[in-house]
Design an enzyme around this catalytic site. Sequence first.
Site, PDB file in Angstrom:
ATOM      1  N   ASP A  97       0.786  -1.237   0.000  1.00 32.24           N
ATOM      2  CA  ASP A  97       0.000   0.000   0.000  1.00 32.24           C
ATOM      3  C   ASP A  97       0.818   1.287   0.000  1.00 32.24           C
ATOM      4  O   ASP A  97       0.334   2.344   0.370  1.00 32.24           O
ATOM      5  CB  ASP A  97      -0.910  -0.001   1.229  1.00 32.24           C
ATOM      6  CG  ASP A  97      -0.117  -0.192   2.524  1.00 32.24           C
ATOM      7  OD1 ASP A  97       1.104   0.065   2.512  1.00 32.24           O
ATOM      8  OD2 ASP A  97      -0.712  -0.595   3.533  1.00 32.24           O
ATOM      9  N   GLU A 119      -0.119  -9.211  -1.221  1.00 30.95           N
ATOM     10  CA  GLU A 119      -0.738  -8.680  -0.001  1.00 30.95           C
ATOM     11  C   GLU A 119      -1.962  -7.828  -0.342  1.00 30.95           C
ATOM     12  O   GLU A 119      -2.135  -6.699   0.126  1.00 30.95           O
ATOM     13  CB  GLU A 119       0.263  -7.875   0.841  1.00 30.95           C
ATOM     14  CG  GLU A 119      -0.169  -7.757   2.301  1.00 30.95           C
ATOM     15  CD  GLU A 119       0.798  -6.939   3.147  1.00 30.95           C
ATOM     16  OE1 GLU A 119       1.712  -7.537   3.713  1.00 30.95           O
ATOM     17  OE2 GLU A 119       0.633  -5.712   3.227  1.00 30.95           O
ATOM     18  N   GLU A 133      -2.121   5.240   2.862  1.00 30.03           N
ATOM     19  CA  GLU A 133      -2.039   3.838   2.454  1.00 30.03           C
ATOM     20  C   GLU A 133      -3.400   3.215   2.145  1.00 30.03           C
ATOM     21  O   GLU A 133      -3.515   2.367   1.258  1.00 30.03           O
ATOM     22  CB  GLU A 133      -1.313   3.018   3.524  1.00 30.03           C
ATOM     23  CG  GLU A 133       0.178   3.319   3.658  1.00 30.03           C
ATOM     24  CD  GLU A 133       0.502   4.545   4.511  1.00 30.03           C
ATOM     25  OE1 GLU A 133      -0.437   5.203   4.993  1.00 30.03           O
ATOM     26  OE2 GLU A 133       1.696   4.856   4.689  1.00 30.03           O
ATOM     27  N   HIS A 206       6.683   5.949  12.937  1.00 31.60           N
ATOM     28  CA  HIS A 206       7.055   6.733  11.757  1.00 31.60           C
ATOM     29  C   HIS A 206       5.874   7.231  10.929  1.00 31.60           C
ATOM     30  O   HIS A 206       6.048   8.044  10.038  1.00 31.60           O
ATOM     31  CB  HIS A 206       7.943   5.892  10.826  1.00 31.60           C
ATOM     32  CG  HIS A 206       7.183   4.795  10.130  1.00 31.60           C
ATOM     33  ND1 HIS A 206       6.470   5.027   8.977  1.00 31.60           N
ATOM     34  CD2 HIS A 206       6.996   3.505  10.420  1.00 31.60           C
ATOM     35  CE1 HIS A 206       5.891   3.901   8.588  1.00 31.60           C
ATOM     36  NE2 HIS A 206       6.183   2.959   9.453  1.00 31.60           N
ATOM     37  N   ARG A 208       2.994   8.812   8.805  1.00 32.96           N
ATOM     38  CA  ARG A 208       2.722  10.218   8.445  1.00 32.96           C
ATOM     39  C   ARG A 208       1.632  10.836   9.316  1.00 32.96           C
ATOM     40  O   ARG A 208       1.768  11.960   9.782  1.00 32.96           O
ATOM     41  CB  ARG A 208       2.275  10.287   6.973  1.00 32.96           C
ATOM     42  CG  ARG A 208       3.384  10.645   6.022  1.00 32.96           C
ATOM     43  CD  ARG A 208       2.819  10.817   4.609  1.00 32.96           C
ATOM     44  NE  ARG A 208       3.753  11.554   3.768  1.00 32.96           N
ATOM     45  CZ  ARG A 208       4.866  11.060   3.266  1.00 32.96           C
ATOM     46  NH1 ARG A 208       5.208   9.819   3.521  1.00 32.96           N
ATOM     47  NH2 ARG A 208       5.657  11.808   2.512  1.00 32.96           N
ATOM     48  N   HIS A 239      13.437   5.730  12.356  1.00 27.57           N
ATOM     49  CA  HIS A 239      13.250   5.926  10.919  1.00 27.57           C
ATOM     50  C   HIS A 239      14.064   7.149  10.470  1.00 27.57           C
ATOM     51  O   HIS A 239      14.231   8.105  11.232  1.00 27.57           O
ATOM     52  CB  HIS A 239      11.757   6.158  10.699  1.00 27.57           C
ATOM     53  CG  HIS A 239      11.318   6.103   9.270  1.00 27.57           C
ATOM     54  ND1 HIS A 239      11.636   7.069   8.355  1.00 27.57           N
ATOM     55  CD2 HIS A 239      10.573   5.202   8.607  1.00 27.57           C
ATOM     56  CE1 HIS A 239      11.100   6.767   7.188  1.00 27.57           C
ATOM     57  NE2 HIS A 239      10.449   5.631   7.309  1.00 27.57           N
TER      58      HIS A 239
HETATM   59  C1  UD1 Z   1       6.777   5.088   3.535  1.00 32.86           C
HETATM   60  C2  UD1 Z   1       5.386   4.627   3.141  1.00 32.86           C
HETATM   61  C3  UD1 Z   1       4.704   3.961   4.327  1.00 32.86           C
HETATM   62  C4  UD1 Z   1       5.579   2.891   4.949  1.00 32.86           C
HETATM   63  C5  UD1 Z   1       6.965   3.441   5.235  1.00 32.86           C
HETATM   64  C6  UD1 Z   1       7.853   2.337   5.720  1.00 32.86           C
HETATM   65  C7  UD1 Z   1       4.149   5.994   1.537  1.00 32.86           C
HETATM   66  C8  UD1 Z   1       3.275   7.168   1.350  1.00 32.86           C
HETATM   67  N1  UD1 Z   1       4.568   5.784   2.779  1.00 32.86           N
HETATM   68  O1  UD1 Z   1       6.608   6.110   4.511  1.00 32.86           O
HETATM   69  O2  UD1 Z   1       3.482   3.370   3.895  1.00 32.86           O
HETATM   70  O3  UD1 Z   1       4.969   2.465   6.150  1.00 32.86           O
HETATM   71  O4  UD1 Z   1       7.510   3.990   4.043  1.00 32.86           O
HETATM   72  O5  UD1 Z   1       8.977   2.818   6.388  1.00 32.86           O
HETATM   73  O6  UD1 Z   1       4.443   5.280   0.613  1.00 32.86           O
HETATM   74  N2  UD1 Z   1      14.386   8.679   4.396  1.00 32.86           N
HETATM   75  C9  UD1 Z   1      15.748   8.611   4.256  1.00 32.86           C
HETATM   76  N3  UD1 Z   1      16.319   7.413   3.878  1.00 32.86           N
HETATM   77  C10 UD1 Z   1      15.596   6.296   3.688  1.00 32.86           C
HETATM   78  C11 UD1 Z   1      14.199   6.361   3.862  1.00 32.86           C
HETATM   79  C12 UD1 Z   1      13.611   7.564   4.203  1.00 32.86           C
HETATM   80  O7  UD1 Z   1      16.446   9.590   4.434  1.00 32.86           O
HETATM   81  O8  UD1 Z   1      16.172   5.241   3.377  1.00 32.86           O
HETATM   82  C13 UD1 Z   1      13.762   9.980   4.784  1.00 32.86           C
HETATM   83  C14 UD1 Z   1      13.730  10.987   3.633  1.00 32.86           C
HETATM   84  O9  UD1 Z   1      13.923  12.260   4.130  1.00 32.86           O
HETATM   85  C15 UD1 Z   1      12.280  10.847   3.130  1.00 32.86           C
HETATM   86  C16 UD1 Z   1      11.547  10.606   4.441  1.00 32.86           C
HETATM   87  O10 UD1 Z   1      12.394   9.763   5.189  1.00 32.86           O
HETATM   88  O11 UD1 Z   1      11.847  11.985   2.456  1.00 32.86           O
HETATM   89  C17 UD1 Z   1      10.191   9.982   4.315  1.00 32.86           C
HETATM   90  O12 UD1 Z   1      10.194   8.846   3.462  1.00 32.86           O
HETATM   91  P1  UD1 Z   1       8.808   8.429   2.720  1.00 32.86           P
HETATM   92  O13 UD1 Z   1       9.033   7.183   1.941  1.00 32.86           O
HETATM   93  O14 UD1 Z   1       8.238   9.581   2.010  1.00 32.86           O
HETATM   94  O15 UD1 Z   1       7.806   8.160   3.931  1.00 32.86           O
HETATM   95  P2  UD1 Z   1       7.790   7.019   5.009  1.00 32.86           P
HETATM   96  O16 UD1 Z   1       7.270   7.620   6.266  1.00 32.86           O
HETATM   97  O17 UD1 Z   1       9.069   6.308   5.021  1.00 32.86           O
HETATM   98  N1  UDP Z   2      12.450  -3.089  10.471  1.00 30.14           N
HETATM   99  C1  UDP Z   2      13.823  -3.156  10.215  1.00 30.14           C
HETATM  100  N2  UDP Z   2      14.668  -2.285  10.869  1.00 30.14           N
HETATM  101  C2  UDP Z   2      14.209  -1.357  11.744  1.00 30.14           C
HETATM  102  C3  UDP Z   2      12.811  -1.267  11.962  1.00 30.14           C
HETATM  103  C4  UDP Z   2      11.964  -2.149  11.297  1.00 30.14           C
HETATM  104  O1  UDP Z   2      14.280  -3.990   9.436  1.00 30.14           O
HETATM  105  O2  UDP Z   2      15.021  -0.621  12.297  1.00 30.14           O
HETATM  106  C5  UDP Z   2      11.558  -4.016   9.728  1.00 30.14           C
HETATM  107  C6  UDP Z   2      10.476  -4.705  10.553  1.00 30.14           C
HETATM  108  O3  UDP Z   2      10.905  -5.973  11.024  1.00 30.14           O
HETATM  109  C7  UDP Z   2       9.370  -4.873   9.540  1.00 30.14           C
HETATM  110  C8  UDP Z   2       9.534  -3.658   8.639  1.00 30.14           C
HETATM  111  O4  UDP Z   2      10.872  -3.212   8.804  1.00 30.14           O
HETATM  112  O5  UDP Z   2       9.603  -6.031   8.761  1.00 30.14           O
HETATM  113  C9  UDP Z   2       8.577  -2.570   9.019  1.00 30.14           C
HETATM  114  O6  UDP Z   2       8.902  -1.418   8.349  1.00 30.14           O
HETATM  115  P1  UDP Z   2       8.250  -0.025   8.684  1.00 30.14           P
HETATM  116  O7  UDP Z   2       7.827   0.004  10.108  1.00 30.14           O
HETATM  117  O8  UDP Z   2       9.199   0.998   8.198  1.00 30.14           O
HETATM  118  O9  UDP Z   2       7.008   0.039   7.705  1.00 30.14           O
HETATM  119  P2  UDP Z   2       5.485  -0.413   7.793  1.00 30.14           P
HETATM  120  O10 UDP Z   2       5.440  -1.833   8.176  1.00 30.14           O
HETATM  121  O11 UDP Z   2       4.819   0.470   8.764  1.00 30.14           O
HETATM  122  O12 UDP Z   2       4.970  -0.175   6.419  1.00 30.14           O
END
Ligand code: UD1
Ligand code: UDP
Length: 368
Positions: A97, A119, A133, A206, A208, A239
């Site tokens: 999602d 999924e 999502e 983490h 939004r 995160h």
């Molecule tokens: C995204 C997904 C969310 C998922 C989450 C898992 C969307 C809208 N959201 O949200 O469904 O639960 O990923 O973690 O698709 N950043 C880094 N390095 C990284 C990753 C992120 O620096 O490797 C920082 C960047 O500044 C980026 C911000 O995190 O802009 C947010 O990342 P983004 O993918 O937009 O949102 P998530 O909260 O990670």
């Molecule tokens: N996870 C990881 N390292 C971390 C935190 C989480 O590998 O420091 C793994 C966790 O076991 C799970 C997935 O990342 O499999 C969850 O990711 P996240 O919480 O970012 O996203 P969401 O599940 O909310 O989409």
Amino acid sequence: MAIKVLSIFGTRPEAIKMCPVVKELNKRKNINSVVCLTGQHREMLRQVMDVFKLKEDYNLDIMKPNQTLSMITASILEKMDDIISKEKPGLILVHGDTSTAFVAALAAFYHQIPIGHVEAGLRTYNLKSPYPEEFNRQAIDVMTEFYFAPTEKAKDTLLNEGKSENRVFVTGNTVIDALSTTVTDSYFNEHIEWAKDSRLILLTAHRRENIGEPMENIFKAVVKLTETFEDVKFIYPIHLNPRVREIADKYLKSNDKIRLIEPLDVFDFHNFMKRSYLIMTDSGEIQEEAPSLGKPVLVLRDTTERPEGINAGTLKLVGTDAVAIFNEAKLLLENENEYKKMSEAKNPYGDGTASCKIADIIETYFKE
Ligand code: UD1
Ligand code: UDP
């Protein structure tokens, strides 16, 4: 002739659940597997690819600090065009999602390539929670041709929405396939050593919709727990989102019972989960992993699309009110019976063969 399957994913959780699928596709002689990462995440995505020892064919590398939903959507959609035109896949697989999943599905739809949704069928029917999502997953399922549902419940949801039964397959969740490769009895880590004489609470937050006041409430409850319980320590792999880090720093940084650490790779994280007393999280995927490991989870959200974990007794939906979070954690720290009720290992998500089933279905269908 082999069917070309293009798997598109871009964030940590999608990668954890798609790498087992890609590994299985790679083994099949009737399938030509191609991987495109959108790079919605960067470091956190690379960590997963490294643990699974997989290399992508393409990386759109779109991540920008503090990216907005529009930025993610526009850049993926534009960059996908060339790759789909060049590769001409027979099937595009997306997962879950995220924005990556939604936009990749949209690009597939524009190119009239059939979509397989791994999924499929999770719902809260509340477009604000989780945001965005819930929209993404519903929109993907409007465009999907092959629904890989993790559970019977997800299948029923899809059938109730009128999807045709011969396109909905219950496979189990590929997260169980991933878990079976990571959790180990012999594991050493310095942070786990630090917490070994305490009850360890593993924290992640983490989402939004939680950024701002809800996240501040979560952290206030965490601080109060450290002040109330002598024998409790927290580890919070934060995160990389700078907005999350700012709030975490403000509330949690100078507390010697809380370790704020960099994101763990999935091998470490699963082993941290296994060694925790309790998990507090707003993550989706952790809600699926915890029942298998028998770890109680307080879900720091108002809704969940994972009722299976609630029914299994492992998850409790607590929301983001500081008092409610504190009270629910207190209950589990003080009441052995309550703790025991939530900590029996039950796995509602299949037997670790989901990836194999998905590959079988693709092979069979496209042979025909
Ligand atoms: C995204 C997904 C969310 C998922 C989450 C898992 C969307 C809208 N959201 O949200 O469904 O639960 O990923 O973690 O698709 N950043 C880094 N390095 C990284 C990753 C992120 O620096 O490797 C920082 C960047 O500044 C980026 C911000 O995190 O802009 C947010 O990342 P983004 O993918 O937009 O949102 P998530 O909260 O990670
Ligand atoms: N996870 C990881 N390292 C971390 C935190 C989480 O590998 O420091 C793994 C966790 O076991 C799970 C997935 O990342 O499999 C969850 O990711 P996240 O919480 O970012 O996203 P969401 O599940 O909310 O989409």
